[in-house]
Design a protein around this motif. Structure first.
Motif, PDB file in Angstrom:
ATOM      1  N   UNK A  28      47.894  29.845  32.168  1.00  0.00           N
ATOM      2  CA  UNK A  28      48.982  29.025  31.891  1.00  0.00           C
ATOM      3  C   UNK A  28      49.776  29.742  30.421  1.00  0.00           C
ATOM      4  N   UNK A  29      49.089  30.363  29.648  1.00  0.00           N
ATOM      5  CA  UNK A  29      49.496  30.983  28.514  1.00  0.00           C
ATOM      6  C   UNK A  29      49.319  32.407  28.311  1.00  0.00           C
ATOM      7  N   UNK A  30      48.858  33.181  29.310  1.00  0.00           N
ATOM      8  CA  UNK A  30      48.668  34.601  29.376  1.00  0.00           C
ATOM      9  C   UNK A  30      47.572  35.163  28.300  1.00  0.00           C
ATOM     10  N   UNK A  31      46.566  34.176  28.176  1.00  0.00           N
ATOM     11  CA  UNK A  31      45.629  34.702  26.907  1.00  0.00           C
ATOM     12  C   UNK A  31      44.175  35.080  27.516  1.00  0.00           C
ATOM     13  N   UNK A  32      43.963  35.296  28.932  1.00  0.00           N
ATOM     14  CA  UNK A  32      42.876  35.920  29.462  1.00  0.00           C
ATOM     15  C   UNK A  32      43.237  37.334  29.617  1.00  0.00           C
ATOM     16  N   UNK A  33      42.177  38.115  29.029  1.00  0.00           N
ATOM     17  CA  UNK A  33      42.639  39.528  28.965  1.00  0.00           C
ATOM     18  C   UNK A  33      41.221  39.995  30.054  1.00  0.00           C
ATOM     19  N   UNK A  34      42.150  40.603  31.244  1.00  0.00           N
ATOM     20  CA  UNK A  34      41.111  41.065  32.362  1.00  0.00           C
ATOM     21  C   UNK A  34      40.743  42.379  32.123  1.00  0.00           C
ATOM     22  N   UNK A  35      41.154  43.207  31.247  1.00  0.00           N
ATOM     23  CA  UNK A  35      40.654  44.402  30.833  1.00  0.00           C
ATOM     24  C   UNK A  35      39.155  44.203  30.120  1.00  0.00           C
ATOM     25  N   UNK A  36      39.252  43.458  29.226  1.00  0.00           N
ATOM     26  CA  UNK A  36      37.932  42.973  28.385  1.00  0.00           C
ATOM     27  C   UNK A  36      37.414  42.065  28.823  1.00  0.00           C
ATOM     28  N   UNK A  37      37.972  41.266  29.685  1.00  0.00           N
ATOM     29  CA  UNK A  37      36.976  40.248  30.499  1.00  0.00           C
ATOM     30  C   UNK A  37      37.047  39.072  29.427  1.00  0.00           C
ATOM     31  N   UNK A  38      37.753  38.689  28.576  1.00  0.00           N
ATOM     32  CA  UNK A  38      37.408  37.570  27.693  1.00  0.00           C
ATOM     33  C   UNK A  38      38.640  36.694  27.510  1.00  0.00           C
TER      34      UNK A  38
END
Length: 137
Positions: free
Chosen positions: A32-42
């Protein structure tokens, strides 16, 4: 909009024996706020508060396995220790309530297992990582 996300693995992930390994949650169901980082998986939210963090891992083979929640790069909480049994596939799951400061705090998930094997991914029904803001501070 309050921070909330669900991520999953978009492929199976090979795991070495007796090695703590970061789980590659690299695909988004929603964020919802674009705060999951798929590059660093966090997940690193910009809103301070208490977050409900949930995970599940679909484990193949016959390991003894467990989940670790890392906060800011270090072990913060342990999940269940599961003996999967010979030739079995198991889903192991854990949930935690975690305070995140909204600036520098982030969480990520790791696993450890006794034998070489796979975490099963490639589907939004298997290995998942999700979280949402419970109370802002």
């Amino acid at each position: 909009t309050a921070p909330a996300f669900e991520a999953y693995m978009n492929a199976n992930q090979a795991i070495s024996a007796a090695t703590t390994t970061k789980v590659a949650y690299n695909a988004i169901v929603f964020d919802t706020t674009s705060e999951f980082d798929t590059t660093n998986n966090r997940f690193q939210p910009s809103v301070a508060g208490y977050y409900q963090i949930n995970t599940s891992l679909y484990v193949s083979g016959n390991p003894r396995a467990f989940i670790r929640l890392y906060k800011n790069g270090a072990t913060f909480k342990y999940g269940p220790d599961v003996d999967c049994g010979t030739g079995q596939i198991r889903i192991i799951a854990a949930s935690w309530l975690v305070y995140l400061n909204g600036t520098t705090d982030y969480v990520e998930l790791y696993t450890w297992r006794t034998t070489v094997g796979n975490l099963l991914g490639a589907n939004t029904q298997y290995s998942l990582f999700s979280g949402f803001l419970v109370q802002q501070t």
